[in-house]
Design a protein around this motif. Structure first.
Motif, PDB file in Angstrom:
ATOM      1  N   ILE A  78      13.513   9.997   4.955  1.00  0.00           N
ATOM      2  CA  ILE A  78      13.964   8.807   4.255  1.00  0.00           C
ATOM      3  C   ILE A  78      12.740   8.377   3.418  1.00  0.00           C
ATOM      4  O   ILE A  78      11.815   7.913   4.154  1.00  0.00           O
ATOM      5  CB  ILE A  78      14.634   7.673   4.832  1.00  0.00           C
ATOM      6  CG1 ILE A  78      15.899   7.963   5.532  1.00  0.00           C
ATOM      7  CG2 ILE A  78      15.030   6.546   3.639  1.00  0.00           C
ATOM      8  CD1 ILE A  78      16.470   7.097   6.240  1.00  0.00           C
ATOM      9  N   LYS A  79      12.687   8.450   2.022  1.00  0.00           N
ATOM     10  CA  LYS A  79      11.680   7.800   1.299  1.00  0.00           C
ATOM     11  C   LYS A  79      12.036   6.841   0.273  1.00  0.00           C
ATOM     12  O   LYS A  79      13.051   7.525  -0.571  1.00  0.00           O
ATOM     13  CB  LYS A  79      10.894   8.984   0.641  1.00  0.00           C
ATOM     14  CG  LYS A  79       9.719   8.522  -0.248  1.00  0.00           C
ATOM     15  CD  LYS A  79       8.919   9.801  -0.483  1.00  0.00           C
ATOM     16  CE  LYS A  79       9.260  10.611  -1.621  1.00  0.00           C
ATOM     17  NZ  LYS A  79       8.576  11.511  -2.123  1.00  0.00           N
ATOM     18  N   VAL A  80      11.707   5.739   0.282  1.00  0.00           N
ATOM     19  CA  VAL A  80      12.241   4.668  -0.648  1.00  0.00           C
ATOM     20  C   VAL A  80      10.802   4.188  -1.733  1.00  0.00           C
ATOM     21  O   VAL A  80       9.757   3.662  -1.156  1.00  0.00           O
ATOM     22  CB  VAL A  80      12.708   3.604  -0.120  1.00  0.00           C
ATOM     23  CG1 VAL A  80      12.764   2.418  -1.121  1.00  0.00           C
ATOM     24  CG2 VAL A  80      13.771   3.789   0.672  1.00  0.00           C
ATOM     25  N   SER A  81      10.872   4.494  -2.967  1.00  0.00           N
ATOM     26  CA  SER A  81       9.842   4.397  -3.758  1.00  0.00           C
ATOM     27  C   SER A  81       9.887   2.815  -4.450  1.00  0.00           C
ATOM     28  O   SER A  81      10.930   2.632  -5.107  1.00  0.00           O
ATOM     29  CB  SER A  81       9.713   5.280  -4.994  1.00  0.00           C
ATOM     30  OG  SER A  81       9.613   6.671  -4.230  1.00  0.00           O
ATOM     31  N   VAL A  82       8.651   2.152  -4.325  1.00  0.00           N
ATOM     32  CA  VAL A  82       8.895   0.474  -4.590  1.00  0.00           C
ATOM     33  C   VAL A  82       8.004   0.436  -5.616  1.00  0.00           C
ATOM     34  O   VAL A  82       6.609   1.123  -5.560  1.00  0.00           O
ATOM     35  CB  VAL A  82       8.369  -0.090  -3.239  1.00  0.00           C
ATOM     36  CG1 VAL A  82       8.574  -1.678  -3.632  1.00  0.00           C
ATOM     37  CG2 VAL A  82       9.441   0.107  -2.254  1.00  0.00           C
ATOM     38  N   ASN A  83       7.967  -0.499  -6.396  1.00  0.00           N
ATOM     39  CA  ASN A  83       7.376  -1.005  -7.660  1.00  0.00           C
ATOM     40  C   ASN A  83       6.964  -2.521  -7.276  1.00  0.00           C
ATOM     41  O   ASN A  83       7.909  -3.219  -7.320  1.00  0.00           O
ATOM     42  CB  ASN A  83       7.640  -0.704  -8.901  1.00  0.00           C
ATOM     43  CG  ASN A  83       6.823  -1.095 -10.306  1.00  0.00           C
ATOM     44  OD1 ASN A  83       6.661  -2.097 -10.297  1.00  0.00           O
ATOM     45  ND2 ASN A  83       5.998  -0.148 -10.648  1.00  0.00           N
ATOM     46  N   VAL A  84       5.675  -2.799  -6.964  1.00  0.00           N
ATOM     47  CA  VAL A  84       5.525  -4.460  -6.717  1.00  0.00           C
ATOM     48  C   VAL A  84       4.506  -4.839  -7.815  1.00  0.00           C
ATOM     49  O   VAL A  84       3.391  -4.133  -8.168  1.00  0.00           O
ATOM     50  CB  VAL A  84       4.811  -4.428  -5.444  1.00  0.00           C
ATOM     51  CG1 VAL A  84       4.057  -5.788  -5.411  1.00  0.00           C
ATOM     52  CG2 VAL A  84       6.044  -4.390  -4.433  1.00  0.00           C
ATOM     53  N   ARG A  85       4.620  -5.979  -8.461  1.00  0.00           N
ATOM     54  CA  ARG A  85       3.933  -6.859  -9.482  1.00  0.00           C
ATOM     55  C   ARG A  85       3.458  -8.021  -8.868  1.00  0.00           C
ATOM     56  O   ARG A  85       4.202  -8.898  -8.481  1.00  0.00           O
ATOM     57  CB  ARG A  85       4.540  -7.088 -10.500  1.00  0.00           C
ATOM     58  CG  ARG A  85       5.520  -5.895 -11.322  1.00  0.00           C
ATOM     59  CD  ARG A  85       4.525  -5.012 -11.678  1.00  0.00           C
ATOM     60  NE  ARG A  85       5.279  -3.749 -12.138  1.00  0.00           N
ATOM     61  CZ  ARG A  85       5.714  -3.080 -13.439  1.00  0.00           C
ATOM     62  NH1 ARG A  85       4.894  -3.870 -14.385  1.00  0.00           N
ATOM     63  NH2 ARG A  85       6.302  -2.080 -13.517  1.00  0.00           N
ATOM     64  N   TYR A  86       1.907  -8.134  -8.280  1.00  0.00           N
ATOM     65  CA  TYR A  86       1.655  -9.218  -7.402  1.00  0.00           C
ATOM     66  C   TYR A  86       0.793 -10.153  -8.208  1.00  0.00           C
ATOM     67  O   TYR A  86       0.087  -9.869  -9.255  1.00  0.00           O
ATOM     68  CB  TYR A  86       0.935  -8.784  -6.179  1.00  0.00           C
ATOM     69  CG  TYR A  86      -0.327  -7.981  -6.407  1.00  0.00           C
ATOM     70  CD1 TYR A  86      -1.737  -8.436  -6.355  1.00  0.00           C
ATOM     71  CD2 TYR A  86      -0.294  -6.484  -6.542  1.00  0.00           C
ATOM     72  CE1 TYR A  86      -2.949  -7.904  -6.392  1.00  0.00           C
ATOM     73  CE2 TYR A  86      -1.588  -5.760  -6.672  1.00  0.00           C
ATOM     74  CZ  TYR A  86      -2.769  -6.647  -6.814  1.00  0.00           C
ATOM     75  OH  TYR A  86      -3.856  -5.620  -6.791  1.00  0.00           O
ATOM     76  N   PRO A  87       0.625 -11.522  -7.872  1.00  0.00           N
ATOM     77  CA  PRO A  87       0.003 -12.486  -8.580  1.00  0.00           C
ATOM     78  C   PRO A  87      -1.520 -12.153  -8.705  1.00  0.00           C
ATOM     79  O   PRO A  87      -2.435 -11.562  -8.080  1.00  0.00           O
ATOM     80  CB  PRO A  87       0.376 -13.852  -7.759  1.00  0.00           C
ATOM     81  CG  PRO A  87       1.374 -13.383  -6.803  1.00  0.00           C
ATOM     82  CD  PRO A  87       1.169 -11.884  -6.531  1.00  0.00           C
ATOM     83  N   VAL A  88      -1.998 -12.416  -9.901  1.00  0.00           N
ATOM     84  CA  VAL A  88      -3.415 -12.547 -10.404  1.00  0.00           C
ATOM     85  C   VAL A  88      -4.532 -12.739  -9.316  1.00  0.00           C
ATOM     86  O   VAL A  88      -5.692 -12.311  -9.342  1.00  0.00           O
ATOM     87  CB  VAL A  88      -3.674 -12.969 -11.610  1.00  0.00           C
ATOM     88  CG1 VAL A  88      -2.852 -12.307 -12.773  1.00  0.00           C
ATOM     89  CG2 VAL A  88      -3.548 -14.340 -11.722  1.00  0.00           C
ATOM     90  N   THR A  89      -4.137 -13.861  -8.506  1.00  0.00           N
ATOM     91  CA  THR A  89      -5.408 -14.089  -7.901  1.00  0.00           C
ATOM     92  C   THR A  89      -5.259 -13.669  -6.185  1.00  0.00           C
ATOM     93  O   THR A  89      -6.074 -13.834  -5.387  1.00  0.00           O
ATOM     94  CB  THR A  89      -5.118 -15.989  -7.463  1.00  0.00           C
ATOM     95  OG1 THR A  89      -3.771 -16.148  -7.013  1.00  0.00           O
ATOM     96  CG2 THR A  89      -5.342 -16.641  -8.789  1.00  0.00           C
ATOM     97  N   TYR A  90      -4.417 -12.702  -5.909  1.00  0.00           N
ATOM     98  CA  TYR A  90      -4.039 -12.078  -4.938  1.00  0.00           C
ATOM     99  C   TYR A  90      -4.969 -10.669  -4.870  1.00  0.00           C
ATOM    100  O   TYR A  90      -5.080  -9.896  -5.773  1.00  0.00           O
ATOM    101  CB  TYR A  90      -2.805 -11.950  -4.517  1.00  0.00           C
ATOM    102  CG  TYR A  90      -2.174 -12.944  -3.734  1.00  0.00           C
ATOM    103  CD1 TYR A  90      -2.106 -13.167  -2.338  1.00  0.00           C
ATOM    104  CD2 TYR A  90      -1.743 -14.040  -4.602  1.00  0.00           C
ATOM    105  CE1 TYR A  90      -1.502 -14.537  -1.766  1.00  0.00           C
ATOM    106  CE2 TYR A  90      -1.149 -15.316  -4.117  1.00  0.00           C
ATOM    107  CZ  TYR A  90      -1.124 -15.606  -2.632  1.00  0.00           C
ATOM    108  OH  TYR A  90      -0.592 -16.560  -2.138  1.00  0.00           O
TER     109      TYR A  90
END
Length: 454
Positions: free
Chosen positions: A330-342
């Motif tokens: 099983i493969k789940v492809s994810v797109n994350v947008r993370y905060p600029v200070t992390y």
């Protein structure tokens, strides 16, 4: 002649050129001879370069990976960064996605807002500047990327071989000026399956940076009445049918840009939540339960261990875009947008604290660091000056979750084309640009270029 008057004179040409470029289906395809992204993308690049040539711009095709049109003289260069590729069109359009039909003073089609309409707007802004007689003591170069939606190979090829602008903006996000963009991670959640299970196939989505509008599962020994009852009780559109002892269950959602999952309706997540109600105890069932408990219908990654936020850019965004299960994985492809200070390691560490318990691997497929520019930076201030003068809107510069070509070089920011309050239709069916919107942003881009030439 005033710049606004020149843009008004060009209105019919701007509309016609926008329609013509929308009619070229420029979804990335397999390489074809000397066309690295396929014939459609190549045709679109040639169209844009030909239009620039017809206006007397200096042009160059950079080996079919990118291209540019340029006016002016001098050592300093103002860049306009656009892209000509589009995401797949998906289904259920009211008007055909590649016919550029006009209804209610709106041009409908894939790429009207992301990013072909803005590209045409910028070309005509350059033409208006060229025609106006304003001293061109700097160069203005519009750079055409061809692979923005799936890897940035085109713009990176350009940057390795051609001159980089002194300053630049990209009309590929929102107004007003954008002084920060969240970091972007793309990765796969991977689970090996060693035994035959009740669910034999799950498939859905097109790309990680799109909210999926379709997903299906193949399930053994599933009563059709149970499926339809679930759909009725939860007000969800579901189709189902039988193939022998297997039931094929089809869930539908609403596509949207992966940076704005709350604007869509994730078909994969809805399907997985349903499958969890079947109480399957095998390996696939355990993964489905993980998905329901740790991802579910959430947008911010809180249950999977990465629900971070900061005051500069807000909450982390978590979008599942693709799922693929058949045979043994099983493969789940994810797109994350993370905060600029992390830092990205904090995101992965948070998720691994959860996924390790389930024997699920995280495999990174792409990464872009966040960018951040102070609000008092000269480029931001000059773009904001034009925006405020033309709109009367005195709001502050903003940060976004989207990833634009502004990340590709120093001293570059995103600027438009969406105005505050407008519906985000990038990556969705029935994408359109209003003709008044197209004309207004062309005036703003023309005046922004005039300001940056000073």
């Amino acid at each position: 002649m005033r710049l606004e008057e020149r843009i008004t004179d060009l209105k019919e040409d701007i509309i016609k050129s926008t329609q013509e470029i929308i009619r070229i289906k420029s979804v990335k395809a397999e390489p074809d001879g000397d066309m690295p992204f396929g014939k459609g993308v190549n045709d679109c690049l040639n169209y844009a370069l030909s239009l620039c040539e017809s206006f007397g711009f200096k042009t160059k095709n950079v080996d079919n990976y990118a291209g540019y049109g340029e006016i002016g003289e001098g050592s300093e260069m103002i860049g306009i960064l656009v892209h000509l590729d589009v995401v797949p069109e998906g289904d259920n359009w009211t008007y055909p996605p590649y016919e550029a039909k006009i209804h209610d003073d709106k041009i409908y089609g894939r790429g009207t807002i992301d990013d072909k309409g803005p590209a045409i707007s910028a070309i005509y802004a350059m033409k208006a500047i060229k025609d106006s007689g304003i001293p061109l003591n700097k160069r203005i170069r519009i750079i055409f990327g061809t692979d923005e939606e799936s890897g940035w190979e085109g713009i990176n090829y350009y940057l390795e071989r051609e001159e980089v602008p002194t300053m630049a903006f990209t009309p590929d996000a929102d107004f007003p000026a954008i002084h920060g963009e969240k970091g972007i991670l793309m990765f796969d959640l991977v689970k090996k399956i060693n035994r035959e299970c009740r669910v034999t196939k799950i498939k859905g989505g097109n790309r990680p940076n799109m909210v999926p509008d379709y997903a299906e599962a193949h399930v053994k020994d599933l009563d059709l009445n149970l499926v339809y009852e679930y759909g009725k009780n939860n007000n969800i559109k579901i189709d189902a049918g039988k193939e022998g002892d297997t039931t094929i269950v089809k869930f539908y959602g609403v596509s949207a840009h992966g940076s704005l999952p709350e604007s869509g309706d994730n078909a994969i997540s809805k399907l997985m939540v349903f499958l969890d109600t079947l109480d399957m105890n095998d390996e696939v069932g355990q993964f489905i339960n993980f998905y329901k408990d740790k991802i579910g219908m959430e947008y911010y990654g809180q249950s999977i261990g990465c629900g971070f936020e900061d005051k500069e850019s807000g909450k982390l965004i978590f979008n599942v875009g693709v799922i693929d299960f058949s045979d043994d994985e099983i493969k789940v492809s994810v797109n994350v947008r993370y905060p600029v200070t992390y830092e990205k390691d904090a995101i992965y560490d948070g998720m691994k604290s959860v996924t390790n318990t389930y024997d699920i691997d995280i495999v990174e497929t792409d990464y872009m660091a966040p960018i951040y520019m102070p609000k008092d930076h000269a480029l931001i201030e000059r773009l904001m000056k034009v925006y405020r003068e033309e709109t009367g809107d005195n709001r502050e510069p903003i940060t976004i979750g989207g990833g634009t070509y502004a990340r590709s070089m120093e001293n570059a920011v995103a600027f438009g084309p969406l105005f505050p309050g407008q519906v985000e239709l990038a990556h969705q069916k029935d994408e359109y640009i209003g003709i008044d919107h197209l004309m207004k942003m062309t005036v703003i881009y023309t005046k922004a270029l005039a300001e940056l030439l000073k």
